[in-house]
Design a protein around this motif. Sequence first.
Motif, mmCIF file in Angstrom:
data_model
loop_
_atom_site.group_PDB
_atom_site.id
_atom_site.type_symbol
_atom_site.label_atom_id
_atom_site.label_comp_id
_atom_site.label_asym_id
_atom_site.label_seq_id
_atom_site.Cartn_x
_atom_site.Cartn_y
_atom_site.Cartn_z
ATOM 1 N N VAL A 1 0.850 -1.181 0.000
ATOM 2 C CA VAL A 1 0.000 0.000 0.000
ATOM 3 C C VAL A 1 0.890 1.237 0.000
ATOM 4 O O VAL A 1 1.933 1.260 0.654
ATOM 5 C CB VAL A 1 -0.964 0.024 1.205
ATOM 6 C CG1 VAL A 1 -0.211 0.001 2.534
ATOM 7 C CG2 VAL A 1 -1.900 1.237 1.143
ATOM 8 N N LYS A 2 0.490 2.224 -0.769
ATOM 9 C CA LYS A 2 1.206 3.492 -0.838
ATOM 10 C C LYS A 2 0.388 4.550 -0.122
ATOM 11 O O LYS A 2 -0.795 4.746 -0.426
ATOM 12 C CB LYS A 2 1.440 3.892 -2.294
ATOM 13 C CG LYS A 2 2.226 5.181 -2.481
ATOM 14 C CD LYS A 2 2.422 5.464 -3.965
ATOM 15 C CE LYS A 2 3.267 6.716 -4.205
ATOM 16 N NZ LYS A 2 3.458 6.953 -5.657
ATOM 17 N N LEU A 3 1.015 5.247 0.822
ATOM 18 C CA LEU A 3 0.346 6.261 1.636
ATOM 19 C C LEU A 3 1.083 7.585 1.532
ATOM 20 O O LEU A 3 2.290 7.615 1.300
ATOM 21 C CB LEU A 3 0.301 5.821 3.103
ATOM 22 C CG LEU A 3 -0.391 4.487 3.404
ATOM 23 C CD1 LEU A 3 -0.130 4.089 4.854
ATOM 24 C CD2 LEU A 3 -1.889 4.572 3.138
ATOM 25 N N ALA A 4 0.339 8.669 1.735
ATOM 26 C CA ALA A 4 0.944 10.006 1.716
ATOM 27 C C ALA A 4 0.489 10.771 2.957
ATOM 28 O O ALA A 4 -0.377 11.652 2.871
ATOM 29 C CB ALA A 4 0.562 10.754 0.445
ATOM 30 N N PRO A 5 1.048 10.445 4.116
ATOM 31 C CA PRO A 5 0.608 11.097 5.352
ATOM 32 C C PRO A 5 0.799 12.611 5.348
ATOM 33 O O PRO A 5 0.054 13.324 6.031
ATOM 34 C CB PRO A 5 1.486 10.439 6.427
ATOM 35 C CG PRO A 5 1.916 9.139 5.831
ATOM 36 C CD PRO A 5 2.064 9.416 4.372
ATOM 37 N N THR A 6 1.784 13.100 4.601
ATOM 38 C CA THR A 6 2.040 14.543 4.625
ATOM 39 C C THR A 6 1.023 15.337 3.824
ATOM 40 O O THR A 6 0.997 16.564 3.908
ATOM 41 C CB THR A 6 3.450 14.851 4.081
ATOM 42 O OG1 THR A 6 3.540 14.399 2.728
ATOM 43 C CG2 THR A 6 4.517 14.177 4.920
ATOM 44 N N GLY A 7 0.186 14.661 3.059
ATOM 45 C CA GLY A 7 -0.875 15.355 2.333
ATOM 46 C C GLY A 7 -0.353 16.326 1.289
ATOM 47 O O GLY A 7 0.757 16.214 0.786
ATOM 48 N N GLY A 8 -1.205 17.295 0.978
ATOM 49 C CA GLY A 8 -0.876 18.284 -0.032
ATOM 50 C C GLY A 8 -1.354 17.891 -1.411
ATOM 51 O O GLY A 8 -1.616 18.751 -2.249
ATOM 52 N N HIS B 1 6.269 20.492 -4.564
ATOM 53 C CA HIS B 1 5.782 20.654 -5.926
ATOM 54 C C HIS B 1 4.381 20.073 -6.100
ATOM 55 O O HIS B 1 3.666 20.428 -7.038
ATOM 56 C CB HIS B 1 6.742 19.997 -6.920
ATOM 57 C CG HIS B 1 8.106 20.602 -6.915
ATOM 58 N ND1 HIS B 1 8.346 21.901 -7.316
ATOM 59 C CD2 HIS B 1 9.315 20.098 -6.548
ATOM 60 C CE1 HIS B 1 9.632 22.170 -7.197
ATOM 61 N NE2 HIS B 1 10.242 21.091 -6.730
ATOM 62 N N LYS B 2 3.993 19.149 -5.207
ATOM 63 C CA LYS B 2 2.665 18.552 -5.275
ATOM 64 C C LYS B 2 1.780 19.039 -4.127
ATOM 65 O O LYS B 2 0.775 18.423 -3.794
ATOM 66 C CB LYS B 2 2.774 17.031 -5.255
ATOM 67 C CG LYS B 2 3.455 16.473 -6.497
ATOM 68 C CD LYS B 2 3.445 14.956 -6.510
ATOM 69 C CE LYS B 2 4.075 14.422 -7.786
ATOM 70 N NZ LYS B 2 4.068 12.943 -7.847
ATOM 71 N N ASP B 3 2.177 20.159 -3.553
ATOM 72 C CA ASP B 3 1.408 20.782 -2.479
ATOM 73 C C ASP B 3 1.190 22.244 -2.846
ATOM 74 O O ASP B 3 1.770 23.153 -2.250
ATOM 75 C CB ASP B 3 2.173 20.657 -1.154
ATOM 76 C CG ASP B 3 1.381 21.184 0.038
ATOM 77 O OD1 ASP B 3 0.185 21.486 -0.120
ATOM 78 O OD2 ASP B 3 1.981 21.299 1.131
ATOM 79 N N PRO B 4 0.349 22.484 -3.845
ATOM 80 C CA PRO B 4 0.186 23.851 -4.341
ATOM 81 C C PRO B 4 -0.503 24.754 -3.327
ATOM 82 O O PRO B 4 -1.248 24.288 -2.457
ATOM 83 C CB PRO B 4 -0.686 23.666 -5.589
ATOM 84 C CG PRO B 4 -1.455 22.427 -5.301
ATOM 85 C CD PRO B 4 -0.518 21.529 -4.551
ATOM 86 N N LYS C 1 -2.719 29.263 0.851
ATOM 87 C CA LYS C 1 -2.309 28.342 1.902
ATOM 88 C C LYS C 1 -2.034 26.967 1.307
ATOM 89 O O LYS C 1 -2.783 26.476 0.468
ATOM 90 C CB LYS C 1 -3.401 28.229 2.972
ATOM 91 C CG LYS C 1 -3.044 27.338 4.141
ATOM 92 C CD LYS C 1 -4.163 27.295 5.164
ATOM 93 C CE LYS C 1 -3.798 26.390 6.337
ATOM 94 N NZ LYS C 1 -4.902 26.304 7.327
ATOM 95 N N ARG C 2 -0.970 26.331 1.788
ATOM 96 C CA ARG C 2 -0.677 24.955 1.411
ATOM 97 C C ARG C 2 -1.418 24.002 2.343
ATOM 98 O O ARG C 2 -1.555 24.264 3.534
ATOM 99 C CB ARG C 2 0.830 24.682 1.458
ATOM 100 C CG ARG C 2 1.637 25.487 0.436
ATOM 101 C CD ARG C 2 3.100 25.099 0.498
ATOM 102 N NE ARG C 2 3.923 25.918 -0.367
ATOM 103 C CZ ARG C 2 4.166 25.660 -1.651
ATOM 104 N NH1 ARG C 2 3.633 24.580 -2.197
ATOM 105 N NH2 ARG C 2 4.920 26.468 -2.373
#
Length: 400
Positions: free
Chosen positions: A248-255, A293-296, A301-302
Amino acid sequence: MSSSSSTHKDTEKDVKQEDEEPLDMSILFQPLQLGSVTLSNRIGMSAMSRNRADPKRIPSNLMKKYYLQRALGGAGLIISEATLISNHGAQFDRAPGIWNTEQVAGWRKITNVVHLAGCKMYCQLWHLGRLSPPDEDGKIYSPSPIRATGDKHGFHYLLGDLEFRLPTEIEDPWVFVQLFKAAAVNAKAAGFDGVELHGAAGFLVHQFLDTSANARTDSWGGSPSNRCRFGLEVLKALVDVFGPNVGVKLAPTGGFNDTGMPLPETLATYRHFIAEADKLGLAYICVHRHNPHKDPSINGKRRGTPHDCVASYAPQLASPGTKLWIVGGVTPKEAAALVRSGRVAGVFFGIPWLAHPDLAKRIRHGKNLDNLVAMPYLYGDVQAGVDPRVGYTDYPSVTY
């Protein structure tokens, strides 16, 4: 093609070169037991949408060449590009699917040649949730009727949309759990060694995890454990099909795609999810580091919540079988240091694999990563009639 710089215009460097003396990279080339298979090394190729399937979302012969190049280039594990589990649609008009027999047959041609090259391959299973175009009934499905903020992209432009549409709340999440399971059955028939659940980038599984998209008050929303339920039930269904060969791939940092929670809520949610997923006997859990770069910036606000994903979540892994992998702007030097320290078992690279079909061989032999990424052709340009090989299968390898 004589060189990428002479053919690919409007490009950017994909990796910064290190000024220090070369580092011993041998640790990255130690075998690794992952689920029931053994990888030849710790260098993975992450899932990256490339939009080169045929109009019916059947994997193409050009895709077969693309994956074979990178298998021959030394990848230990290749994750397919995000692959649709149903015809609900995607942001790209030629993203591949895996819900019918024609698509399964197309993928089998790819897994066959990847295996002949000595590489293992997982299929990343994908549903976009509220980021999808509307289905044939005009509906978009999401945990809650919350519209994503931000500009639309990709296939949505073809629909004339400038903003995301209001989604319809999923009445019965079990229907979507079964869609993922059916896709896993097809992935097994297609010859994949395993499957990776796409739980990142603001797509459906991520939407259930994140309060920015999930405001449910039933057993699928509210508390961290309830918001984790959907993704965990999908993982259980995938394990029913593939046994231990599930990641599973997760992105806890969001954005990504208008997702992100305050740090305390983020830690509570993902620590619970990872601890529970670890009990299922998975092959690996991959965490995506924060990528600005993926947290515009949206309305000044980011949305992302940068934090150390390895330090924050590695302690949740108690099973020796479940390996921690990392992805997100990792340099080869950093990858070797992370694996040598024991903090992660392996590292996925993304953009470097696009411009370097022989990436792992280059790392092993100390070759420069000096090809340029043809940014305008990341997803092809079918509308303009551009040769789909450009920026896809025409990057040069080096001589060894």
